[in-house]
Scaffold this motif. Sequence first.
Motif, PDB file in Angstrom:
ATOM      1  N   ALA A  43       0.829  -1.208   0.000  1.00 39.44           N
ATOM      2  CA  ALA A  43       0.000   0.000   0.000  1.00 39.44           C
ATOM      3  C   ALA A  43       0.860   1.253   0.000  1.00 39.44           C
ATOM      4  O   ALA A  43       0.565   2.236  -0.698  1.00 39.44           O
ATOM      5  N   THR A  44       1.953   1.241   0.751  1.00 36.89           N
ATOM      6  CA  THR A  44       2.858   2.388   0.803  1.00 36.89           C
ATOM      7  C   THR A  44       3.525   2.616  -0.554  1.00 36.89           C
ATOM      8  O   THR A  44       3.643   3.755  -1.026  1.00 36.89           O
ATOM      9  N   MET A  45       3.932   1.527  -1.190  1.00 36.39           N
ATOM     10  CA  MET A  45       4.561   1.645  -2.507  1.00 36.39           C
ATOM     11  C   MET A  45       3.582   2.202  -3.527  1.00 36.39           C
ATOM     12  O   MET A  45       3.939   3.049  -4.351  1.00 36.39           O
ATOM     13  N   LEU A  46       2.342   1.761  -3.466  1.00 38.93           N
ATOM     14  CA  LEU A  46       1.327   2.267  -4.382  1.00 38.93           C
ATOM     15  C   LEU A  46       1.079   3.755  -4.154  1.00 38.93           C
ATOM     16  O   LEU A  46       0.946   4.530  -5.113  1.00 38.93           O
ATOM     17  N   GLU A  47       1.017   4.168  -2.915  1.00 37.40           N
ATOM     18  CA  GLU A  47       0.807   5.589  -2.604  1.00 37.40           C
ATOM     19  C   GLU A  47       1.943   6.433  -3.184  1.00 37.40           C
ATOM     20  O   GLU A  47       1.703   7.502  -3.758  1.00 37.40           O
ATOM     21  N   ARG A  48       3.169   5.963  -3.041  1.00 39.53           N
ATOM     22  CA  ARG A  48       4.325   6.706  -3.554  1.00 39.53           C
ATOM     23  C   ARG A  48       4.298   6.776  -5.078  1.00 39.53           C
ATOM     24  O   ARG A  48       4.580   7.815  -5.672  1.00 39.53           O
ATOM     25  N   ARG A  49       3.940   5.662  -5.712  1.00 42.17           N
ATOM     26  CA  ARG A  49       3.879   5.657  -7.174  1.00 42.17           C
ATOM     27  C   ARG A  49       2.738   6.551  -7.667  1.00 42.17           C
ATOM     28  O   ARG A  49       2.905   7.308  -8.627  1.00 42.17           O
ATOM     29  N   ALA A  50       1.571   6.469  -7.018  1.00 45.87           N
ATOM     30  CA  ALA A  50       0.429   7.285  -7.414  1.00 45.87           C
ATOM     31  C   ALA A  50       0.715   8.775  -7.224  1.00 45.87           C
ATOM     32  O   ALA A  50       0.143   9.622  -7.919  1.00 45.87           O
ATOM     33  N   ALA A  51       1.632   9.088  -6.302  1.00 43.62           N
ATOM     34  CA  ALA A  51       2.005  10.487  -6.070  1.00 43.62           C
ATOM     35  C   ALA A  51       3.008  10.999  -7.093  1.00 43.62           C
ATOM     36  O   ALA A  51       3.377  12.176  -7.061  1.00 43.62           O
ATOM     37  N   GLY A  52       3.457  10.124  -8.006  1.00 36.72           N
ATOM     38  CA  GLY A  52       4.342  10.568  -9.083  1.00 36.72           C
ATOM     39  C   GLY A  52       5.789  10.163  -8.954  1.00 36.72           C
ATOM     40  O   GLY A  52       6.605  10.509  -9.817  1.00 36.72           O
ATOM     41  N   LEU A  53       6.162   9.440  -7.893  1.00 40.16           N
ATOM     42  CA  LEU A  53       7.551   9.007  -7.749  1.00 40.16           C
ATOM     43  C   LEU A  53       7.877   7.998  -8.850  1.00 40.16           C
ATOM     44  O   LEU A  53       7.046   7.145  -9.174  1.00 40.16           O
ATOM     45  N   PRO A  54       9.048   8.085  -9.469  1.00 38.97           N
ATOM     46  CA  PRO A  54       9.409   7.108 -10.503  1.00 38.97           C
ATOM     47  C   PRO A  54       9.288   5.680  -9.973  1.00 38.97           C
ATOM     48  O   PRO A  54       9.631   5.400  -8.818  1.00 38.97           O
ATOM     49  N   LEU A  55       8.810   4.791 -10.816  1.00 34.64           N
ATOM     50  CA  LEU A  55       8.632   3.405 -10.408  1.00 34.64           C
ATOM     51  C   LEU A  55       9.920   2.825  -9.839  1.00 34.64           C
ATOM     52  O   LEU A  55       9.908   2.111  -8.828  1.00 34.64           O
ATOM     53  N   GLU A  56      11.039   3.143 -10.474  1.00 39.09           N
ATOM     54  CA  GLU A  56      12.321   2.590 -10.032  1.00 39.09           C
ATOM     55  C   GLU A  56      12.691   3.074  -8.636  1.00 39.09           C
ATOM     56  O   GLU A  56      13.285   2.331  -7.852  1.00 39.09           O
ATOM     57  N   HIS A  57      12.341   4.312  -8.311  1.00 36.83           N
ATOM     58  CA  HIS A  57      12.595   4.809  -6.963  1.00 36.83           C
ATOM     59  C   HIS A  57      11.682   4.136  -5.947  1.00 36.83           C
ATOM     60  O   HIS A  57      12.074   3.909  -4.800  1.00 36.83           O
ATOM     61  N   VAL A  58      10.472   3.811  -6.364  1.00 33.97           N
ATOM     62  CA  VAL A  58       9.543   3.096  -5.482  1.00 33.97           C
ATOM     63  C   VAL A  58      10.062   1.689  -5.200  1.00 33.97           C
ATOM     64  O   VAL A  58      10.064   1.220  -4.059  1.00 33.97           O
ATOM     65  N   LEU A  59      10.508   1.010  -6.255  1.00 31.29           N
ATOM     66  CA  LEU A  59      11.014  -0.356  -6.107  1.00 31.29           C
ATOM     67  C   LEU A  59      12.379  -0.384  -5.417  1.00 31.29           C
ATOM     68  O   LEU A  59      12.718  -1.358  -4.741  1.00 31.29           O
ATOM     69  N   GLY A  60      13.166   0.668  -5.651  1.00 28.63           N
ATOM     70  CA  GLY A  60      14.519   0.698  -5.118  1.00 28.63           C
ATOM     71  C   GLY A  60      15.555   0.152  -6.086  1.00 28.63           C
ATOM     72  O   GLY A  60      16.729   0.061  -5.754  1.00 28.63           O
ATOM     73  N   TRP A  61      15.122  -0.197  -7.292  1.00 30.53           N
ATOM     74  CA  TRP A  61      16.053  -0.733  -8.290  1.00 30.53           C
ATOM     75  C   TRP A  61      15.509  -0.515  -9.696  1.00 30.53           C
ATOM     76  O   TRP A  61      14.315  -0.282  -9.890  1.00 30.53           O
ATOM     77  N   ALA A  62      16.427  -0.596 -10.662  1.00 37.22           N
ATOM     78  CA  ALA A  62      16.080  -0.520 -12.082  1.00 37.22           C
ATOM     79  C   ALA A  62      16.778  -1.667 -12.788  1.00 37.22           C
ATOM     80  O   ALA A  62      17.927  -2.000 -12.475  1.00 37.22           O
ATOM     81  N   GLU A  63      16.096  -2.277 -13.743  1.00 37.14           N
ATOM     82  CA  GLU A  63      16.720  -3.341 -14.516  1.00 37.14           C
ATOM     83  C   GLU A  63      17.566  -2.727 -15.615  1.00 37.14           C
ATOM     84  O   GLU A  63      17.110  -1.846 -16.347  1.00 37.14           O
ATOM     85  N   PHE A  64      18.806  -3.193 -15.719  1.00 38.16           N
ATOM     86  CA  PHE A  64      19.725  -2.645 -16.724  1.00 38.16           C
ATOM     87  C   PHE A  64      20.727  -3.715 -17.100  1.00 38.16           C
ATOM     88  O   PHE A  64      21.441  -4.235 -16.234  1.00 38.16           O
ATOM     89  N   CYS A  65      20.752  -4.075 -18.371  1.00 33.84           N
ATOM     90  CA  CYS A  65      21.675  -5.096 -18.868  1.00 33.84           C
ATOM     91  C   CYS A  65      21.593  -6.390 -18.054  1.00 33.84           C
ATOM     92  O   CYS A  65      22.613  -7.027 -17.768  1.00 33.84           O
TER      93      CYS A  65
END
Length: 267
Positions: A43-65
């Motif tokens: 629920a906290t992650m959804l609130e942060r994403r719905a507020a406009g935070l980049p998905l990667e910042h919500v997850l704490g990681w980004a997929e790369f290579c």
Amino acid sequence: MQEFAPPLTFSALVTALRAAGCVFAEDEAELLLSSASDPTALATMLERRAAGLPLEHVLGWAEFCGLRIAVGPGVFVPRRRTEFLVAQAAALVPRQAASAPAVVIDLCCGSGALGAALASSLDGVELHAADIEPAAVRCARRNVGGLGTVYEGDLFAPLPRSLRGRVDVLLANVPYVPTEDVELLPAEARVHEPRVALDGGGDGLDVLRRVVAEATDWLAPGGSLLIETSERQAARAEETVGSRGLVARVVACEESYATVVIGTRPR
């Protein structure tokens, strides 16, 4: 901020994400579900994403290579199109003996994604990375780990002088958005990523020029500089790279909308 009461179903996540303007709501819902440790965290992650935070910042990681690159507030999120630059660099890294590994520098390293990805894909390189943003440097040190060394400072300034004339591959994912275009970027970038990682000056090439001005002094004979740019800037960027004694060329990938200028120091 809108509040969401746990537990949240996949359908409820998709509905909330769509309402927040997320184009790939289903994909994001799956990532949130797989990453949340419990319903309250979800629920906290959804609130942060719905507020406009980049998905990667919500997850704490980004997929790369193929890697999960740690990212966080105030850190530039590595773009998937930049995987093309890493692939081009990997093809240029000379295969050397373990006693004398190829030297790689990752300038404007941000999260350290480029250097970490390149070093992870090869059988040993001497990796050095640098960024001017303290938050980025902290993040890069997590991602680079034992693969290399990360320095805090402006471009080449913090790097050991002993590297001059020894660098086989110089990665420089410099900011290249023209200043007047920064305000046109999506809010995820414009609001949540450091401006210094986006703003490339009047024509978007200011930082590129600074890198190119010193690159020849750092590259080994036959070493290459790789810089990502936009398609519309490619001709000017190639000219700039070539004006400093490097043999310049442009490579592009239509599928990933990636454009890279490569400058090689003559042997």
